[in-house]
Write a protein that holds these residues in place. Structure first.
Motif, PDB file in Angstrom:
ATOM      1  N   LEU A  90       0.831  -1.208   0.000  1.00 36.02           N
ATOM      2  CA  LEU A  90       0.000   0.000   0.000  1.00 36.02           C
ATOM      3  C   LEU A  90       0.863   1.255   0.000  1.00 36.02           C
ATOM      4  O   LEU A  90       0.604   2.202  -0.762  1.00 36.02           O
ATOM      5  N   VAL A  91       1.882   1.269   0.842  1.00 35.59           N
ATOM      6  CA  VAL A  91       2.781   2.421   0.913  1.00 35.59           C
ATOM      7  C   VAL A  91       3.499   2.624  -0.415  1.00 35.59           C
ATOM      8  O   VAL A  91       3.620   3.748  -0.922  1.00 35.59           O
ATOM      9  N   THR A  92       3.970   1.528  -1.002  1.00 31.67           N
ATOM     10  CA  THR A  92       4.660   1.602  -2.290  1.00 31.67           C
ATOM     11  C   THR A  92       3.767   2.206  -3.357  1.00 31.67           C
ATOM     12  O   THR A  92       4.177   3.113  -4.105  1.00 31.67           O
ATOM     13  N   THR A  93       2.533   1.726  -3.452  1.00 31.79           N
ATOM     14  CA  THR A  93       1.601   2.218  -4.469  1.00 31.79           C
ATOM     15  C   THR A  93       1.242   3.672  -4.222  1.00 31.79           C
ATOM     16  O   THR A  93       1.156   4.478  -5.165  1.00 31.79           O
ATOM     17  N   ALA A  94       1.026   4.035  -2.949  1.00 32.39           N
ATOM     18  CA  ALA A  94       0.685   5.416  -2.623  1.00 32.39           C
ATOM     19  C   ALA A  94       1.831   6.370  -2.958  1.00 32.39           C
ATOM     20  O   ALA A  94       1.604   7.480  -3.484  1.00 32.39           O
ATOM     21  N   MET A  95       3.051   5.961  -2.674  1.00 24.15           N
ATOM     22  CA  MET A  95       4.210   6.794  -3.007  1.00 24.15           C
ATOM     23  C   MET A  95       4.363   6.934  -4.519  1.00 24.15           C
ATOM     24  O   MET A  95       4.665   8.018  -5.034  1.00 24.15           O
ATOM     25  N   LEU A  96       4.144   5.846  -5.225  1.00 26.81           N
ATOM     26  CA  LEU A  96       4.234   5.879  -6.685  1.00 26.81           C
ATOM     27  C   LEU A  96       3.164   6.787  -7.279  1.00 26.81           C
ATOM     28  O   LEU A  96       3.380   7.448  -8.295  1.00 26.81           O
ATOM     29  N   LEU A  97       2.039   6.849  -6.603  1.00 27.24           N
ATOM     30  CA  LEU A  97       0.922   7.664  -7.089  1.00 27.24           C
ATOM     31  C   LEU A  97       1.115   9.149  -6.826  1.00 27.24           C
ATOM     32  O   LEU A  97       0.807   9.991  -7.682  1.00 27.24           O
ATOM     33  N   SER A  98       1.649   9.493  -5.657  1.00 24.12           N
ATOM     34  CA  SER A  98       1.577  10.888  -5.223  1.00 24.12           C
ATOM     35  C   SER A  98       2.909  11.632  -5.180  1.00 24.12           C
ATOM     36  O   SER A  98       2.908  12.871  -5.151  1.00 24.12           O
ATOM     37  N   LEU A  99       4.051  10.935  -5.156  1.00 28.82           N
ATOM     38  CA  LEU A  99       5.324  11.617  -4.972  1.00 28.82           C
ATOM     39  C   LEU A  99       6.070  11.795  -6.290  1.00 28.82           C
ATOM     40  O   LEU A  99       5.825  11.079  -7.264  1.00 28.82           O
ATOM     41  N   GLN A 100       6.998  12.751  -6.304  1.00 26.86           N
ATOM     42  CA  GLN A 100       7.781  13.057  -7.503  1.00 26.86           C
ATOM     43  C   GLN A 100       9.268  13.059  -7.156  1.00 26.86           C
ATOM     44  O   GLN A 100       9.654  13.229  -6.004  1.00 26.86           O
ATOM     45  N   GLY A 101      10.102  12.861  -8.176  1.00 24.43           N
ATOM     46  CA  GLY A 101      11.539  13.005  -8.002  1.00 24.43           C
ATOM     47  C   GLY A 101      12.271  11.699  -7.786  1.00 24.43           C
ATOM     48  O   GLY A 101      11.679  10.677  -7.417  1.00 24.43           O
ATOM     49  N   VAL A 102      13.575  11.741  -8.001  1.00 26.91           N
ATOM     50  CA  VAL A 102      14.413  10.549  -7.890  1.00 26.91           C
ATOM     51  C   VAL A 102      14.432  10.017  -6.462  1.00 26.91           C
ATOM     52  O   VAL A 102      14.282   8.802  -6.229  1.00 26.91           O
ATOM     53  N   ALA A 103      14.614  10.890  -5.475  1.00 23.12           N
ATOM     54  CA  ALA A 103      14.708  10.454  -4.077  1.00 23.12           C
ATOM     55  C   ALA A 103      13.426   9.757  -3.631  1.00 23.12           C
ATOM     56  O   ALA A 103      13.469   8.737  -2.931  1.00 23.12           O
ATOM     57  N   ALA A 104      12.274  10.301  -4.015  1.00 24.85           N
ATOM     58  CA  ALA A 104      10.997   9.701  -3.638  1.00 24.85           C
ATOM     59  C   ALA A 104      10.832   8.319  -4.261  1.00 24.85           C
ATOM     60  O   ALA A 104      10.358   7.376  -3.616  1.00 24.85           O
ATOM     61  N   MET A 105      11.239   8.185  -5.524  1.00 26.32           N
ATOM     62  CA  MET A 105      11.116   6.885  -6.187  1.00 26.32           C
ATOM     63  C   MET A 105      12.122   5.882  -5.620  1.00 26.32           C
ATOM     64  O   MET A 105      11.861   4.677  -5.595  1.00 26.32           O
ATOM     65  N   GLN A 106      13.254   6.352  -5.163  1.00 26.78           N
ATOM     66  CA  GLN A 106      14.199   5.456  -4.483  1.00 26.78           C
ATOM     67  C   GLN A 106      13.606   4.942  -3.173  1.00 26.78           C
ATOM     68  O   GLN A 106      13.737   3.757  -2.841  1.00 26.78           O
ATOM     69  N   ALA A 107      12.946   5.812  -2.430  1.00 25.02           N
ATOM     70  CA  ALA A 107      12.285   5.399  -1.188  1.00 25.02           C
ATOM     71  C   ALA A 107      11.174   4.397  -1.492  1.00 25.02           C
ATOM     72  O   ALA A 107      10.976   3.420  -0.750  1.00 25.02           O
ATOM     73  N   MET A 108      10.455   4.638  -2.586  1.00 29.83           N
ATOM     74  CA  MET A 108       9.402   3.703  -3.001  1.00 29.83           C
ATOM     75  C   MET A 108       9.983   2.325  -3.286  1.00 29.83           C
ATOM     76  O   MET A 108       9.425   1.302  -2.871  1.00 29.83           O
ATOM     77  N   GLN A 109      11.120   2.273  -3.956  1.00 33.54           N
ATOM     78  CA  GLN A 109      11.771   0.997  -4.255  1.00 33.54           C
ATOM     79  C   GLN A 109      12.254   0.298  -2.982  1.00 33.54           C
ATOM     80  O   GLN A 109      12.253  -0.934  -2.896  1.00 33.54           O
ATOM     81  N   ALA A 110      12.666   1.090  -1.992  1.00 31.52           N
ATOM     82  CA  ALA A 110      13.091   0.509  -0.716  1.00 31.52           C
ATOM     83  C   ALA A 110      11.918  -0.202  -0.043  1.00 31.52           C
ATOM     84  O   ALA A 110      12.069  -1.317   0.498  1.00 31.52           O
ATOM     85  N   PHE A 111      10.741   0.418  -0.061  1.00 30.38           N
ATOM     86  CA  PHE A 111       9.555  -0.231   0.514  1.00 30.38           C
ATOM     87  C   PHE A 111       9.182  -1.479  -0.283  1.00 30.38           C
ATOM     88  O   PHE A 111       8.724  -2.475   0.292  1.00 30.38           O
ATOM     89  N   TYR A 112       9.398  -1.429  -1.594  1.00 27.66           N
ATOM     90  CA  TYR A 112       9.066  -2.603  -2.402  1.00 27.66           C
ATOM     91  C   TYR A 112      10.013  -3.762  -2.087  1.00 27.66           C
ATOM     92  O   TYR A 112       9.635  -4.931  -2.235  1.00 27.66           O
ATOM     93  N   GLY A 113      11.219  -3.457  -1.650  1.00 28.13           N
ATOM     94  CA  GLY A 113      12.121  -4.502  -1.187  1.00 28.13           C
ATOM     95  C   GLY A 113      11.534  -5.260  -0.001  1.00 28.13           C
ATOM     96  O   GLY A 113      11.701  -6.482   0.115  1.00 28.13           O
ATOM     97  N   VAL A 114      10.849  -4.545   0.898  1.00 36.33           N
ATOM     98  CA  VAL A 114      10.173  -5.193   2.028  1.00 36.33           C
ATOM     99  C   VAL A 114       9.040  -6.085   1.528  1.00 36.33           C
ATOM    100  O   VAL A 114       8.816  -7.183   2.051  1.00 36.33           O
TER     101      VAL A 114
END
Length: 480
Positions: A90-114
């Motif tokens: 859920l967090v991964t999808t929400a971040m992918l939906l609402s956030l912008q930029g390289v750093a935000a997408m890196q954080a999204m990928q970190a959650f997807y690792g979990v």
């Protein structure tokens, strides 16, 4: 009617809920178009940023949390980690939906690792709530619905994109709704009372017979294979009751896992199959993670109606059919298995070279379908050969170790080849390396397979696995 009630009161209820969860959590219509979404107007990232800065974070995150999640899954008895997986999704999808930029997408990928590290909880849960004789059916159902979820998601995504029925933004909103329903479903899963390592139930206490193992371990799924096969006796004929208490503390559990690890990997055959598993899974993950970038290079989406979703759906169905058909093949895999691994690895390498050097998107799609089918075929054989004579605890250990080995290799390749801190190669040089990597695998296992057949014929006997325990001393003595 009575049979239905017994099924529902027993293993039917948790299996049904887990299947519903597995289906809803894997329907991801945007996944085949993930790179297109990131590099399109929604996120406006460059291909280089996605390739060299964002995607590698998933590999590093996955490696970092895999072992802690593996142990935490068993300690918490599965259900909390299943729920954690869904929350992370859920967090991964929400971040992918609402956030912008390289750093935000890196954080999204970190959650997807979990999310991916928590996959172990999904398949481990069912073994703690159903009887041993239902393991195969329950596993079959859970794997099938996951594959169905991926396929349905790919088809839905392709239809929505091809007919312009929904934007990427609203496809993600749709995914959020499905994931929320999956999370609610996971809340109703019954809480297991036992687990494979930390919460074992001790065997029934019986009177010991001098010179023999206690038979309280017989047919007990919570006792490791060496115990159930008669390996629980010491020189005085006493059952090793202390090992039953190994689940009482983390340190003791780790020591027991270490002993199981050393004993199992002493088997050369298990070692070779596991080596292929780790090597091939590493290459497969790298290919699947970056293949959309290759497709984008061969045929930019601005000039072409992309069919990524359809290709993923076809490859999943063909892969599942290929893997299913293995169950009906009567082959002495102990003799011919390694040569099969080498031979089909050549086909996988050839399909990767085709994908790399072709300028035709349909040839690239075809190569991907062939590559995925080959991997599904071979990994099914490898999993079957390894699992055939191992207890559930030891299979879980081998499964975790092999995947961890694959992930370590993948991290090394990512850091050296892909990451900007390493070579930071473009997509075509990357796939030349992946193709060459599978060529090396093909050479190694073809040579090993030829040697195995020559050795068997030299001894005028065929190796068998059906009646032997891969971790038993008798088997190790018969290894060449």
């Amino acid at each position: 009617m009575e049979a239905v009630k017994r099924w529902w009161a027993g293993w039917g209820y948790p299996t049904t809920l887990l299947c519903i969860y597995g289906f809803l959590s894997t329907v991801k219509p945007l996944e085949p178009f993930f790179i297109t979404y990131l590099t399109g107007p929604d996120k406006n990232l460059t291909t280089q940023q996605v390739t060299n800065q964002i995607l590698p974070v998933w590999t590093y995150s996955y490696l970092l949390v895999l072992v802690p999640v593996f142990l935490l899954t068993d300690w918490l008895r599965y259900k909390p980690v299943v729920m954690l997986q869904c929350v992370s999704l859920l967090v991964t999808t929400a971040m992918l939906l609402s956030l912008q930029g390289v750093a935000a997408m890196q954080a999204m990928q970190a959650f997807y690792g979990v999310v991916t590290a928590s996959e172990v909880a999904y398949f481990s849960y069912i073994y703690s709530v159903v009887e041993v004789d239902k393991y195969r059916k329950a596993t079959s159902y859970c794997r099938s619905v996951q594959l169905l979820g991926y396929t349905v998601g790919s088809v839905i995504g392709q239809l929505l994109v091809s007919f312009n029925l929904m934007s990427y933004h609203y496809i993600l909103v749709f995914t959020l709704v499905l994931t929320t329903i999956a999370l609610l479903t996971s809340c109703f899963l019954p809480m297991p009372q036992k687990s494979m390592f930390f919460h074992r139930k001790p065997p029934p206490v019986v009177q010991e017979v001098p010179g023999k193992c206690t038979d309280g371990t017989q047919n007990n799924p919570n006792i490791s294979l060496e115990e159930s096969e008669g390996g629980t006796c010491d020189s005085a004929g006493r059952g090793r009751e202390g090992e039953v208490k190994a689940a009482e503390g983390c340190g003791q559990v780790l020591l027991q896992l270490g002993r199981d690890f050393l004993q199992c990997y002493t088997s050369r055959q298990l070692l070779y199959w596991s080596l292929w598993w780790a090597l091939a899974t590493c290459g497969y993950n790298q290919t699947v993670n970056y293949v959309q970038l290759l497709w984008e290079h061969v045929q930019p989406y601005q000039n072409f109606t992309i069919y990524n979703g359809g290709v993923e759906a076809v490859s999943n169905l063909f892969g599942a059919t290929t893997a299913y058909g293995i169950g009906f093949m009567q082959v002495n895999w102990a003799q011919w298995g390694e040569l099969t691994l080498g031979g089909f690895s050549w086909l996988g390498a050839a399909s990767l070279f085709l994908m790399t050097f072709t300028g035709n998107i349909w040839a690239c799609y075809t190569g991907y379908v062939i590559f995925k089918c080959v991997y599904m075929l071979l990994i099914t054989i490898a999993m079957f050969q390894i699992a055939a004579d191992l207890s559930m605890e030891r299979y879980a250990l081998i499964f975790g170790v092999n995947n961890f080995g694959a992930l370590v290799l993948q991290t090394i390749i990512t850091s050296v080849v892909v990451d900007t801190g390493g070579l930071g190669l473009a997509i075509i040089p990357q796939f030349i390396i992946y193709s060459s990597y599978f060529t090396v695998i093909a050479i190694l296992f073809s040579l090993r397979g030829v040697f195995t057949i020559w050795k068997v014929r030299q001894n005028h006997e065929k190796p068998t696995t059906a009646k032997k325990n891969l971790c038993s001393p008798d088997y190790l003595e018969s290894e060449f």
